[in-house]
Design a protein around this motif. Structure first.
Motif, mmCIF file in Angstrom:
data_model
loop_
_atom_site.group_PDB
_atom_site.id
_atom_site.type_symbol
_atom_site.label_atom_id
_atom_site.label_comp_id
_atom_site.label_asym_id
_atom_site.label_seq_id
_atom_site.Cartn_x
_atom_site.Cartn_y
_atom_site.Cartn_z
ATOM 1 N N ALA A 152 0.832 -1.207 0.000
ATOM 2 C CA ALA A 152 0.000 0.000 0.000
ATOM 3 C C ALA A 152 0.865 1.255 0.000
ATOM 4 O O ALA A 152 0.550 2.246 -0.687
ATOM 5 C CB ALA A 152 -0.924 -0.007 1.218
ATOM 6 N N GLY A 153 1.969 1.237 0.742
ATOM 7 C CA GLY A 153 2.869 2.385 0.763
ATOM 8 C C GLY A 153 3.515 2.649 -0.578
ATOM 9 O O GLY A 153 3.793 3.806 -0.937
ATOM 10 N N THR A 154 3.767 1.593 -1.331
ATOM 11 C CA THR A 154 4.342 1.759 -2.672
ATOM 12 C C THR A 154 3.339 2.434 -3.600
ATOM 13 O O THR A 154 3.690 3.352 -4.353
ATOM 14 C CB THR A 154 4.762 0.387 -3.235
ATOM 15 O OG1 THR A 154 5.725 -0.207 -2.360
ATOM 16 C CG2 THR A 154 5.356 0.525 -4.630
ATOM 17 N N LEU A 155 2.083 1.996 -3.552
ATOM 18 C CA LEU A 155 1.048 2.664 -4.360
ATOM 19 C C LEU A 155 0.899 4.123 -3.950
ATOM 20 O O LEU A 155 0.725 5.006 -4.804
ATOM 21 C CB LEU A 155 -0.288 1.939 -4.203
ATOM 22 C CG LEU A 155 -0.661 0.858 -5.221
ATOM 23 C CD1 LEU A 155 -0.864 1.475 -6.590
ATOM 24 C CD2 LEU A 155 0.374 -0.234 -5.284
ATOM 25 N N ALA A 156 0.977 4.393 -2.652
ATOM 26 C CA ALA A 156 0.850 5.769 -2.176
ATOM 27 C C ALA A 156 1.993 6.637 -2.705
ATOM 28 O O ALA A 156 1.788 7.805 -3.066
ATOM 29 C CB ALA A 156 0.829 5.793 -0.646
#
Length: 685
Positions: A570-574
């Motif tokens: 999720a942090g990568t998408l963010a």
């Protein structure tokens, strides 16, 4: 006398071992010599199957007079972009910034001893032509500029470093703000750029762009968008009929030089074929079109026949050239084909392959394309439609037997972890779709080789040749390998492979993850320090390592219950969310990861006695369910993580879990068919 490149593992570097150029491989010795001598660095980057790399080598690097100018004025460093993608991607971007032109190979960059680029380009001829200066004169002018303008070079270097820094993704989003808007925007962009006559999404030269095709197939599965399916399958069909596909030996060339997919740049790369094999298997599962099955069968056969080493790993590439000519191995004269085939076979082949039309390669040479369909060929000859594929299959075997006696293109026999992982994923997906245990065994042989030769006490290495593995692995090696393991687990579950997947996932978090800003660096935290440490996000010729990591880690979280994996995803998408909003079509694989953030993947666990799985395999293996992770787990398998450890029952049961919520066990395949709303099979296209 051979130079320093003779002892390198890279076939590309070894190709230059007898040059009169005093080449160095990239490393401490070369960089120290540049600082000691205060000579600028001439960095030359290429790869073994690169046609223009060969041209520049023959014209310039084998010329003693040009080599003397190089040796007198520069520290000359030769890099294989396939072994050192970290170096290549930095200086490709720098070249584009400095020259405002597209990059490519050979890449020719001039650096200060501190590795800062101050001039560059790609191919330079040995004599002035096409508006380009002669390479030896360019060398002298570059060296004079370096000597006369140290202050300007330092200032330019500082500006370039600042610009490279600004290229890093900026982040700032929160997963709660994610929407489908980039998915819809990408679909709209692809609607406008689609070539309705020949397929694809650009003018010539045409590249396959598997990320785009996957994006459209997934869109059809998730939204029912029939136009998305049509664009993807029309493009896949046109590629399979065109000359970018090898109709004699199977497999795809790198790209087509024309808009019709007819004449390729003849190099055949492992990574293209691994990715495309998976896409064609998915396209067949979505449509049941026979042409997609034929491509999978022939490409998998080519991989196992020509690209798999006795040790199990897959080789990297076949050259475009043989006997000094690009494409010579692949093209034919009509008289030669007529002499090989029976009159009946030739009559069919002539119409099917367009041999009754003007030559499409040179004055008297044909490169085979499917000029007419089986149906049209049969109609023109007033014969049974089944006679056409049978005759062409026989012709194919005869033509390949003759072609195999020609002088072969060079084969790059280094074994790269990342590219092997792409092929493992492709072979495993196709094996599952078509029930081919031999393809799965091929994939597992490659995995076993990686585990033995390139995985050492929790650390992954990038490349292997002639008994020697070296170079710390990159983000792509780890991300692709994790994704490949998840694909193999769906084809045939082995808890040891799941444990290895967790080890790879842990290595991604420990060695590449940016815990503060999100995303993954291309190089590990303890990697050699270069002038930039990028976090690549868009897909290129291979899928984005950040995108594959986000997709695979999120899936791994649902299999293991470890939320640290899904948090990193999720942090990568963010981190990439602002770029996804601005240029969504450049992020095909990242959009797949976004889709599974918005709608978590289903997990389908079929558990029972292995011998009783047959009806369930028949239902599920050939289905196109891109948002579902399907695992067949034998009852009593030890060491399962909690999400997979379902209670044993007397018969086979299926647990369909949506996110973290599982339905009651399903006891009959037909009940599961209804739950999954199968079959969602479009008419054959």
């Amino acid at each position: 006398m051979p130079n320093r490149l003779a002892k390198q593992t890279s076939p590309y570097l070894q190709q230059h071992a007898d040059n009169p150029v005093d080449w160095y491989p990239w490393g401490e010795e070369a960089l120290a010599e540049a600082k000691r001598s205060n000579k600028p660095i001439l960095l030359s980057v290429g790869y073994s199957a690169c046609h223009w790399c060969h041209v520049m080598a023959h014209e310039s690097f084998e010329d003693a007079a040009i080599a003397k100018v190089m040796n007198d004025n520069f520290v000359n460093i030769k890099v294989d972009r396939e072994e050192r993608p970290d170096i290549d991607q930095i200086y490709q971007v720098a070249q584009q910034m400095i020259t405002q032109r597209n990059g490519g190979w050979p890449l020719t960059m001039f650096l200060t001893p501190d590795q800062l680029p101050f001039f560059g380009g790609t191919y330079f001829p040995n004599t002035p032509r096409h508006g380009m200066p002669a390479f030896p004169e360019l060398l002298k002018r570059v060296r004079k500029f370096y000597d006369d303008n140290p202050g300007e070079i330092r200032e330019q270097g500082a500006h370039l470093l600042d610009a490279l820094g600004r290229m890093q993704p900026e982040g700032g989003a929160h997963p709660s703000t994610f929407t489908r808007a980039p998915l819809d925007a990408a679909a709209e962009y692809l609607r406008g750029s689609f070539d309705a006559e020949y397929g694809g999404f650009s003018a010539a030269p045409k590249f396959p762009h598997p990320d785009t095709l996957e994006l459209l197939l997934r869109r059809h599965a998730s939204t029912g968008d029939k136009e998305a399916l049509q664009r993807a399958t029309f493009t896949l069909r046109k590629m399979a009929e065109g000359g970018i596909y090898d109709h004699v030996g199977g497999g795809f060339a790198r790209y087509s030089v024309d808009a019709e997919w007819a004449i390729p740049h003849f190099e055949k790369m492992l990574y293209d074929n691994g990715w495309l094999l998976r896409v064609y298997a998915d396209a067949w599962a979505a449509t049941r079109a026979p042409i997609f099955e034929r491509v999978c069968v022939e490409t998998a056969a080519w991989v196992m026949r020509e690209m798999q080493s006795p040790e199990g790993g897959y080789y990297s590439a076949l050259d475009a050239d043989s006997e000094g000519e690009e494409g010579k191995f692949y093209v034919w004269s009509v008289d030669e084909i007529r002499s090989i085939l029976t009159p009946e076979e030739f009559e069919i082949a002539s119409l099917a392959y367009g041999l009754d039309r003007p030559p499409n390669f040179e004055e008297h040479a044909w490169h085979l394309v499917m000029a007419r369909s089986f149906e049209e060929t049969a109609r023109l000859l007033e014969t049974n439609e089944g006679a056409v594929p049978a005759a062409l299959a026989s012709a194919q075997l005869k033509l390949r037997a003759v072609r195999d006696k020609r002088v072969w293109p060079g084969r790059d026999e280094k074994i790269l972890t990342s590219w092997n992982a792409l092929m493992v994923a492709g072979m495993a997906r196709a094996a599952r779709a078509f029930g081919r245990k031999d393809w799965l065994e091929s994939a597992r042989r490659s995995l076993a080789f990686i585990h033995i030769a390139l995985w050492n006490d929790g650390r992954l290495l990038a490349t292997y040749k002639d008994g020697h593995a070296h170079l710390d692995a990159y983000l792509d090696d780890h991300a692709y390998l994790l994704a490949a393991l998840l694909e193999v687990l769906q084809a045939d579950f082995d808890v040891k492979e799941l444990e290895w997947a967790q080890e790879i996932g842990d290595a991604l978090l420990e060695r590449f993850h940016d815990a503060e800003r999100g995303g993954f660096f291309f190089t590990a935290h303890d990697h050699e320090e270069l002038i930039q440490r990028p976090k690549p996000g868009p897909d290129n010729a291979t899928p984005s390592g950040n995108a594959v990591a986000a997709l695979a880690l999120n899936r791994l979280a649902f299999l293991t219950g470890e939320t640290r994996y899904s948090d990193a995803a999720a942090g990568t998408l963010a981190l990439f969310w602002p770029q996804l909003q601005r240029s969504p079509a450049a992020f095909g694989t990242m959009l797949a990861a976004l889709e599974e953030q918005l709608t978590p993947p289903d997990t389908l666990i079929v558990m029972g006695e292995r011998d009783a799985f047959g009806p369930w395999h028949k239902l599920l293996d050939a289905a196109y369910l891109p948002g579902t992770i399907t695992l067949f787990i034998p009852a009593g398998t030890p060491g399962l993580p909690p999400p997979l450890d379902k209670p044993a029952r007397d018969s086979v049961n299926a647990w369909l879990c949506e996110g973290v919520t599982c339905r009651v066990p399903i006891e009959e395949p037909e009940t599961l068919r209804d739950a999954l709303e199968l079959p969602k099979i479009a008419p054959s296209l």
